[in-house]
Design a protein around this motif. Structure first.
Motif, short mmCIF file in Angstrom:
data_model
loop_
_atom_site.label_atom_id
_atom_site.label_comp_id
_atom_site.label_asym_id
_atom_site.label_seq_id
_atom_site.Cartn_x
_atom_site.Cartn_y
_atom_site.Cartn_z
N ARG A 1 65.79 87.11 11.12
CA ARG A 1 66.60 87.58 12.25
C ARG A 1 65.74 88.15 13.37
N ALA A 2 64.44 88.17 13.15
CA ALA A 2 63.50 88.54 14.21
C ALA A 2 63.11 87.33 15.05
N SER A 3 63.76 86.19 14.78
CA SER A 3 63.57 84.96 15.57
C SER A 3 62.09 84.57 15.68
N SER A 4 61.59 84.42 16.91
CA SER A 4 60.22 83.93 17.10
C SER A 4 59.17 84.85 16.50
N PHE A 5 59.47 86.15 16.47
CA PHE A 5 58.51 87.08 15.86
C PHE A 5 58.30 86.74 14.39
N ALA A 6 59.35 86.26 13.71
CA ALA A 6 59.22 85.88 12.30
C ALA A 6 58.22 84.74 12.15
N LEU A 7 58.18 83.85 13.13
CA LEU A 7 57.22 82.74 13.08
C LEU A 7 55.80 83.26 13.25
N SER A 8 55.61 84.19 14.17
CA SER A 8 54.28 84.77 14.37
C SER A 8 53.80 85.43 13.09
N PHE A 9 54.70 86.14 12.44
CA PHE A 9 54.40 86.78 11.16
C PHE A 9 54.05 85.73 10.10
N GLY A 10 54.92 84.73 9.97
CA GLY A 10 54.73 83.73 8.93
C GLY A 10 53.44 82.97 9.06
N ALA A 11 53.08 82.62 10.28
CA ALA A 11 51.83 81.88 10.50
C ALA A 11 50.62 82.73 10.13
N HIS A 12 50.72 84.03 10.40
CA HIS A 12 49.60 84.93 10.10
C HIS A 12 49.43 85.16 8.60
N VAL A 13 50.51 85.55 7.93
CA VAL A 13 50.37 85.93 6.51
C VAL A 13 50.28 84.73 5.59
N GLY A 14 50.77 83.57 6.04
CA GLY A 14 50.78 82.39 5.19
C GLY A 14 49.58 81.50 5.44
N ILE A 15 49.79 80.48 6.25
CA ILE A 15 48.74 79.50 6.47
C ILE A 15 47.52 80.08 7.19
#
Length: 592
Positions: free
Chosen positions: A102-116
């Motif tokens: 529900r953080a929209s684009s911020f969730a993507l920034s987070f996901g890219a950092h902690v994951g791949i």
């Protein structure tokens, strides 16, 4: 063995699974729920008040919020404690991903950092690299980005043109090339870059932004996920120290593919959360909006749409947490103090590579369906940016391209299964041969005793359909099967639907048997609806594949056998969907 010896990846196709052994959301422990709540509170209190700023690409704010998450321990969920991480189980880190959507684009920034962005170092870095970089990634002091795609190589990632050449002194590799569509590129301080040493050896490198020759192009103007940073990464005679080679020279594909496995599962979790969000928005709007003198949710066709989204969301949720549970179980016996612990973790995840791919495909397409129906229920207002469903609709489209397109993943699903069979890890060919004998005198067995008894028999029949079609494909095409992409797609769709059906069924049975019919009632209804609708899709895929591989009298015989497998009683799906919709409308959101 690094993986759970009792549950091999892909084995669900060949054997029945005990419901009690499957992890479901009803099994969340208190600590896991606390992590989920912490994430929800962070989104509600820290991110949403700045939603408009974030969507306008205020990257200073993005980085600030990521560092706040680091202080809460949320950036280090998958990182061992010795490097500053919180080393949570995979269920917890998956929950973080789902709750952050529900953080929209911020969730993507987070996901890219902690994951791949971080996991390549965590799983494949040497001790020096882990000590140098992971603490800063965990705290958010440094934000990372993953650089695989190039202007001329997307799905064909191993055909990279970025080059790396060892300098005469033997101290640095000189990198030249360009990477495309790099998430977090606008503010990342660290890049995981893939390049070919001497134009041949595909290798991963840790590249710091501060190295001379590293730059980024302008922000891409995107259809959705507008608040995230997406830029090309440009590398011009970048001198990367030899100690920043990640993993083995020429084995970069091992890192890339293993990291994508985790990324696919996490993406599926995010899609599950977004589909539930779309359903909630649709219900809330449908209650407020009146037409012809009554709320939209009072109309049966609107109720059908809500039920359809709820049922598919239930299936995705069941698949995602079942898969995360399998990975957790595989990791549990590993010795965290072992020198090769990270390699064993990667091996445990790799065991379920097929499950990760099918989760990704099914979940991303479920979200697109949910977003589309959400817009439809909103009517004209769904097309207006003031309404969040419009953003969800735009943002959802990229997911079918991320982490390997759905087309590529559909090819990977049967390919991975066949590779495991060829290596002797699964008795797939033996099962297909036994089925041929069984089908000669096949008579469907339909039991009416027990919860979801007929649906359980339908699942068994679906597995037989797959073995029949899959066995024909291997027999007819052999090593040339990889060129028959339409047949592979049909097989992949069957595998995907079977896993979704089984996950939905087992969850309903487990909860009903453990907690009683009342608590399991809604799940049983949603599972029943999903099984019957999915069964039709499985039959259609099997028919498509069989017709492509046979003709004449032989085809008619095979279609006759297929038809025998589909003789089950029909159920009143309209009535079930009205009941499912009424529960969700009363709650105002997705419930199970």
């Amino acid at each position: 063995m690094a993986v759970n010896p009792h549950v091999r990846g892909g084995s669900f196709l060949l054997e029945a699974t005990d419901a009690a052994s499957v992890f479901t959301p009803e099994d969340f422990m208190e600590e896991q729920l606390m992590i989920a709540e912490l994430t929800e509170q962070f989104v509600e209190g820290e991110v949403l008040p700045h939603d408009e700023q974030l969507e306008k690409q205020d990257f200073e704010l993005t980085v600030k919020l990521l560092r706040q998450m680091g202080a809460l321990g949320l950036l280090g969920a998958d990182i061992p404690e010795v490097y500053g991480g919180t080393d949570l189980d995979k269920i917890s880190s998956t929950l973080i991903t789902e709750k952050l959507v529900r953080a929209s684009s911020f969730a993507l920034s987070f996901g890219a950092h902690v994951g791949i962005g971080s996991l390549p170092i965590a799983l494949f870095g040497n001790e020096d690299q882990k000590m140098r970089y992971l603490p800063k990634l965990v705290s958010g002091e440094t934000i990372s980005a993953y650089c695989l795609t190039e202007p001329a190589s997307g799905s064909d990632s191993l055909n990279a043109r970025t080059t790396a050449k060892l300098n005469p002194e033997g101290t640095h590799y000189v990198l030249n090339g360009a990477k495309q569509f790099i998430t977090n590129a606008g503010f990342a301080g660290l890049f995981i870059v893939y390049a070919k040493i001497d134009g041949a050896k595909f290798t991963a490198f840790i590249v710091e932004r501060g190295y001379s020759g590293v730059s980024t192009g302008p922000e891409e103007k995107k259809m959705g996920i507008k608040g995230s940073s997406t830029r090309p990464l440009l590398l011009e005679d970048v001198h990367v120290p030899v100690e920043n080679v990640l993993g083995e020279i020429g084995r970069g594909h091992v890192i890339a593919f293993n990291i994508l496995n985790i990324g696919r599962l996490k993406l599926a979790a995010g899609c599950a959360g977004s589909a539930k969000w779309a359903l909630e928005l649709a219900i809330q709007y449908g209650k407020q909006r009146k037409q012809f003198g009554k709320p939209l949710v009072g109309f049966p066709l609107i109720q059908k749409k809500l039920a359809d989204v709820a049922v598919r969301s239930y299936a995705v949720e069941s698949m995602v947490y079942r898969t995360a549970g399998l990975i957790d179980t595989a990791m549990k016996p590993l010795d965290k103090n072992a020198a090769d612990y990270s390699r064993l973790v990667a091996k445990a995840v790799e065991e379920y590579a097929m499950e990760c791919s099918l989760n990704k495909v099914f979940a991303t397409e479920c979200l697109d369906f949910a977003a589309d129906e959400g817009v439809q229920i909103h009517g004209g207002y769904g097309y207006i940016q003031e309404y969040m469903i419009e953003r969800i609709y735009r943002d959802s489209r990229i997911n079918r391209i991320f982490e390997g397109t759905n087309e590529i993943n559909r090819l990977l699903i049967p390919a991975t299964l066949l590779r495991k069979a060829m290596k002797g890890e699964l008795p797939l060919f033996q099962a297909a041969e036994r089925l041929q004998q069984e089908l000669i005198a096949y008579v469907p067995v339909v039991s009416e005793d027990g919860l979801l008894a007929q649906e359980t028999e339908m699942l068994a029949a679906a597995k037989k359909m797959f073995l029949m079609a899959g066995g024909m494909a291997v027999s007819k095409f052999g090593t040339e099967l990889e060129a028959e992409q339409e047949v592979l797609e049909a097989l992949a769709n069957m595998i995907m639907e079977i896993y979704a059906v089984e996950s939905s069924l087992l969850r309903a049975v487990k909860v009903s048997e453990r907690d009683g019919a009342v608590k399991g009632g809604l799940k049983a209804m949603m599972a029943q609806v999903f099984v019957h609708e999915s069964f039709g899709r499985i039959e259609a895929a099997a028919r498509t594949a069989i017709v492509a591989m046979s003709d004449g009298d032989k085809l008619q015989t095979e279609l006759s056998v297929l038809k025998k497998m589909t003789r089950f009683k029909q159920v009143n799906l309209i009535s079930l969907k009205r009941s499912i919709a009424s529960v969700h409308i009363a709650a105002g959101k997705y419930v199970t």
